[in-house]
Scaffold this motif. Structure first.
Motif, PDB file in Angstrom:
ATOM      1  N   ASP A 196      63.295  66.184 108.178  1.00 57.61           N
ATOM      2  CA  ASP A 196      63.021  65.870 106.746  1.00 57.61           C
ATOM      3  C   ASP A 196      63.595  67.015 105.931  1.00 57.61           C
ATOM      4  O   ASP A 196      62.822  67.666 105.151  1.00 57.61           O
ATOM      5  N   THR A 197      64.871  67.086 105.981  1.00 58.07           N
ATOM      6  CA  THR A 197      65.773  68.019 105.328  1.00 58.07           C
ATOM      7  C   THR A 197      66.941  67.523 104.607  1.00 58.07           C
ATOM      8  O   THR A 197      67.149  66.370 105.066  1.00 58.07           O
ATOM      9  N   ILE A 198      67.211  68.159 103.496  1.00 60.23           N
ATOM     10  CA  ILE A 198      68.430  67.640 103.004  1.00 60.23           C
ATOM     11  C   ILE A 198      69.645  68.575 102.991  1.00 60.23           C
ATOM     12  O   ILE A 198      69.432  69.683 102.501  1.00 60.23           O
ATOM     13  N   GLN A 199      70.844  68.106 103.415  1.00 60.47           N
ATOM     14  CA  GLN A 199      72.020  68.918 103.279  1.00 60.47           C
ATOM     15  C   GLN A 199      72.828  68.992 102.205  1.00 60.47           C
ATOM     16  O   GLN A 199      73.097  67.801 101.782  1.00 60.47           O
ATOM     17  N   LEU A 200      72.715  69.943 101.187  1.00 54.49           N
ATOM     18  CA  LEU A 200      73.558  70.041 100.078  1.00 54.49           C
ATOM     19  C   LEU A 200      74.649  71.005 100.143  1.00 54.49           C
ATOM     20  O   LEU A 200      74.398  72.416 100.001  1.00 54.49           O
ATOM     21  N   GLY A 201      75.802  70.619 100.534  1.00 55.23           N
ATOM     22  CA  GLY A 201      76.832  71.648 100.541  1.00 55.23           C
ATOM     23  C   GLY A 201      76.397  72.424 102.084  1.00 55.23           C
ATOM     24  O   GLY A 201      76.275  71.906 103.188  1.00 55.23           O
ATOM     25  N   LYS A 202      76.364  73.735 101.765  1.00 57.91           N
ATOM     26  CA  LYS A 202      76.331  74.675 102.905  1.00 57.91           C
ATOM     27  C   LYS A 202      74.653  74.925 103.000  1.00 57.91           C
ATOM     28  O   LYS A 202      74.364  75.660 103.800  1.00 57.91           O
ATOM     29  N   HIS A 203      73.816  74.329 102.172  1.00 56.64           N
ATOM     30  CA  HIS A 203      72.443  74.692 102.174  1.00 56.64           C
ATOM     31  C   HIS A 203      71.369  73.401 102.576  1.00 56.64           C
ATOM     32  O   HIS A 203      71.774  72.226 102.448  1.00 56.64           O
ATOM     33  N   THR A 204      70.826  73.952 103.664  1.00 54.67           N
ATOM     34  CA  THR A 204      69.754  72.903 104.238  1.00 54.67           C
ATOM     35  C   THR A 204      68.493  73.290 103.552  1.00 54.67           C
ATOM     36  O   THR A 204      67.746  74.058 103.782  1.00 54.67           O
ATOM     37  N   LEU A 205      68.012  72.288 103.046  1.00 53.41           N
ATOM     38  CA  LEU A 205      66.934  72.298 101.994  1.00 53.41           C
ATOM     39  C   LEU A 205      65.573  71.634 102.532  1.00 53.41           C
ATOM     40  O   LEU A 205      65.819  70.250 102.898  1.00 53.41           O
ATOM     41  N   PRO A 206      64.379  71.917 102.602  1.00 51.87           N
ATOM     42  CA  PRO A 206      63.111  71.017 103.236  1.00 51.87           C
ATOM     43  C   PRO A 206      63.011  70.101 101.954  1.00 51.87           C
ATOM     44  O   PRO A 206      63.208  70.301 100.869  1.00 51.87           O
ATOM     45  N   MET A 207      62.664  68.922 102.367  1.00 53.08           N
ATOM     46  CA  MET A 207      62.279  67.932 101.298  1.00 53.08           C
ATOM     47  C   MET A 207      60.744  67.609 100.936  1.00 53.08           C
ATOM     48  O   MET A 207      59.619  67.779 101.919  1.00 53.08           O
ATOM     49  N   LYS A 208      60.283  67.733  99.549  1.00 51.36           N
ATOM     50  CA  LYS A 208      58.974  67.787  99.123  1.00 51.36           C
ATOM     51  C   LYS A 208      58.473  66.583  99.319  1.00 51.36           C
ATOM     52  O   LYS A 208      57.200  66.458  99.588  1.00 51.36           O
ATOM     53  N   ARG A 209      59.099  65.549  98.708  1.00 52.53           N
ATOM     54  CA  ARG A 209      58.443  64.280  98.877  1.00 52.53           C
ATOM     55  C   ARG A 209      59.614  63.158  98.862  1.00 52.53           C
ATOM     56  O   ARG A 209      60.796  63.511  98.749  1.00 52.53           O
ATOM     57  N   PHE A 210      59.243  61.993  99.728  1.00 52.41           N
ATOM     58  CA  PHE A 210      60.258  60.876  99.887  1.00 52.41           C
ATOM     59  C   PHE A 210      59.518  59.643  98.711  1.00 52.41           C
ATOM     60  O   PHE A 210      58.462  59.256  99.255  1.00 52.41           O
ATOM     61  N   VAL A 211      60.049  59.194  97.756  1.00 58.68           N
ATOM     62  CA  VAL A 211      59.545  58.034  97.106  1.00 58.68           C
ATOM     63  C   VAL A 211      60.578  56.652  97.155  1.00 58.68           C
ATOM     64  O   VAL A 211      61.793  56.989  97.062  1.00 58.68           O
ATOM     65  N   ILE A 212      59.718  55.513  97.446  1.00 63.43           N
ATOM     66  CA  ILE A 212      60.360  54.527  97.410  1.00 63.43           C
ATOM     67  C   ILE A 212      59.942  53.646  96.116  1.00 63.43           C
ATOM     68  O   ILE A 212      58.819  53.489  96.131  1.00 63.43           O
ATOM     69  N   THR A 213      60.957  53.109  95.600  1.00 68.22           N
ATOM     70  CA  THR A 213      60.446  52.365  94.426  1.00 68.22           C
ATOM     71  C   THR A 213      61.173  50.646  94.509  1.00 68.22           C
ATOM     72  O   THR A 213      62.174  50.573  95.096  1.00 68.22           O
ATOM     73  N   SER A 214      60.611  49.741  94.362  1.00 67.67           N
ATOM     74  CA  SER A 214      61.034  48.449  94.355  1.00 67.67           C
ATOM     75  C   SER A 214      60.263  47.606  93.167  1.00 67.67           C
ATOM     76  O   SER A 214      59.180  47.949  92.584  1.00 67.67           O
ATOM     77  N   TYR A 215      60.857  46.489  93.236  1.00 66.06           N
ATOM     78  CA  TYR A 215      60.339  45.484  92.214  1.00 66.06           C
ATOM     79  C   TYR A 215      59.848  44.142  92.928  1.00 66.06           C
ATOM     80  O   TYR A 215      60.403  43.541  94.139  1.00 66.06           O
ATOM     81  N   ASP A 216      58.686  43.371  92.639  1.00 58.95           N
ATOM     82  CA  ASP A 216      58.560  42.222  93.166  1.00 58.95           C
ATOM     83  C   ASP A 216      59.136  41.019  92.439  1.00 58.95           C
ATOM     84  O   ASP A 216      60.100  41.074  91.287  1.00 58.95           O
ATOM     85  N   SER A 217      58.952  39.832  92.707  1.00 64.00           N
ATOM     86  CA  SER A 217      59.458  38.573  92.290  1.00 64.00           C
ATOM     87  C   SER A 217      59.177  38.575  90.693  1.00 64.00           C
ATOM     88  O   SER A 217      60.141  37.791  89.898  1.00 64.00           O
ATOM     89  N   ASN A 218      58.137  39.151  90.150  1.00 68.23           N
ATOM     90  CA  ASN A 218      58.060  39.160  88.791  1.00 68.23           C
ATOM     91  C   ASN A 218      58.631  40.350  87.910  1.00 68.23           C
ATOM     92  O   ASN A 218      58.059  40.633  86.748  1.00 68.23           O
ATOM     93  N   LYS A 219      59.240  41.148  88.646  1.00 71.74           N
ATOM     94  CA  LYS A 219      59.744  42.486  88.336  1.00 71.74           C
ATOM     95  C   LYS A 219      58.806  43.466  87.729  1.00 71.74           C
ATOM     96  O   LYS A 219      59.196  44.262  86.705  1.00 71.74           O
ATOM     97  N   ASN A 220      57.680  43.613  88.432  1.00 72.28           N
ATOM     98  CA  ASN A 220      56.864  44.467  88.339  1.00 72.28           C
ATOM     99  C   ASN A 220      56.935  45.769  89.439  1.00 72.28           C
ATOM    100  O   ASN A 220      57.413  45.392  90.742  1.00 72.28           O
ATOM    101  N   LEU A 221      57.100  46.873  89.101  1.00 71.24           N
ATOM    102  CA  LEU A 221      57.325  48.122  89.747  1.00 71.24           C
ATOM    103  C   LEU A 221      56.138  48.342  90.857  1.00 71.24           C
ATOM    104  O   LEU A 221      55.195  48.362  90.347  1.00 71.24           O
TER     105      LEU A 221
END
Length: 287
Positions: A196-221
């Motif tokens: 659960d880390t993020i590699q940004l170039g030479k830096h390995t950073l812990p991840m605070k949160r992971f968010v997933i967004t999506s829309y339903d068939s009525n385009k509600n988030l």
């Protein structure tokens, strides 16, 4: 991972949003949009704009940039101030221009601060805002996420000294590869799924949160927020229907644009949703 894409970035859909806005606003109302979209906003919504192709000086764009990239409380107060001071400047003409020069200059003097730094750091404490003379709307197109770091440059510096502040961590990935170990965006940018880390170039950073967004068939988030490390400073948002990953720091995560467009997480005391579509969203300022 198979993604079923819907029309999210279409210019036609964004224009339809502005056309709808025309029917719920008055032509004397103001709409905040980045100047790139200002003429479209003025033409299709028949409203006043705070910046557009004809007015995009540094002093004009600073308040707009500040509004888009700050938390909702600070952003809402800057937005009301900027619109009312803009209107006051139009009414008084050269008299006010010669006296205070810019909207920010007027705010600093009239609220009794000695510097821009002092004023901006205390803007969330301002209780007495100018009398509301009109409604103000915020227009947020989906394509704006791709220029958000550019927008940020117009306010991410010390107004008193001109010295630039630290640039944000903000990376939008439109393509990626995924296996059991990681999600790869570039040669040296990836998510380590096991740690659960993020590699940004030479830096390995812990991840605070992971968010997933999506829309339903009525385009509600809908959104799912997965807490990972409360002491970390970098989050990841997977905008599923856009097939985009966004890696961003806490300042960007809590910015007006991310909270209102990406997450639809509006402070109900400050912003009211008016039009919500995947291609563009409009909120009305409540203060």
């Amino acid at each position: 991972m198979k993604i079923e894409k819907i029309n999210l970035d279409g210019k036609k859909d964004s224009i339809e949003v502005l056309d709808k806005l025309k029917h719920v606003s008055d032509r004397n109302d103001y709409v905040l949009s980045w100047w790139d979209y200002g003429y479209l906003t003025r033409y299709y919504a028949d409203v006043k704009t705070l910046s557009d192709g004809g007015k995009h000086s540094g002093s004009t764009l600073f308040p707009s940039s500040f509004t888009f990239l700050n938390p909702q409380e600070e952003a809402s107060k800057m937005l009301r101030l900027d619109a009312e001071y803009t209107e006051k400047r139009i009414e008084k003409g050269d008299e006010m221009t010669q006296l205070h020069n810019t909207n920010i200059g007027s705010m600093i003097l009239e609220y009794g601060y000695n510097s821009a730094t002092e004023f901006l750091s205390n803007i969330n404490r301002i209780d007495e805002l100018p009398l509301k003379t009109r409604d103000i709307f915020v227009y947020l197109p989906s394509v704006m996420i791709d220029i958000l770091t550019t927008v940020d440059k117009f306010s991410n510096f010390n107004l008193d000294t001109g010295v630039e502040k630290r640039p944000p961590v903000f990376f939008v990935a439109k393509s990626y590869t995924e296996n059991s170990k990681k999600i790869q965006f570039a040669e040296n940018i990836y998510i380590d799924k096991k740690n659960d880390t993020i590699q940004l170039g030479k830096h390995t950073l812990p991840m605070k949160r992971f968010v997933i967004t999506s829309y339903d068939s009525n385009k509600n988030l809908s959104k799912r927020v997965i807490p990972i490390n409360s002491s970390a400073q970098i989050s990841v948002i997977f905008m599923k229907d856009y097939n985009k990953f966004v890696i961003l720091d806490e300042r960007m995560y809590h910015s007006l644009y991310i909270q209102l467009f990406v997450l639809e997480n509006n402070d109900k005391n400050l912003f009211e949703p008016v039009i919500l579509t995947p291609s563009a969203k409009v909120y009305k300022l409540k203060i």
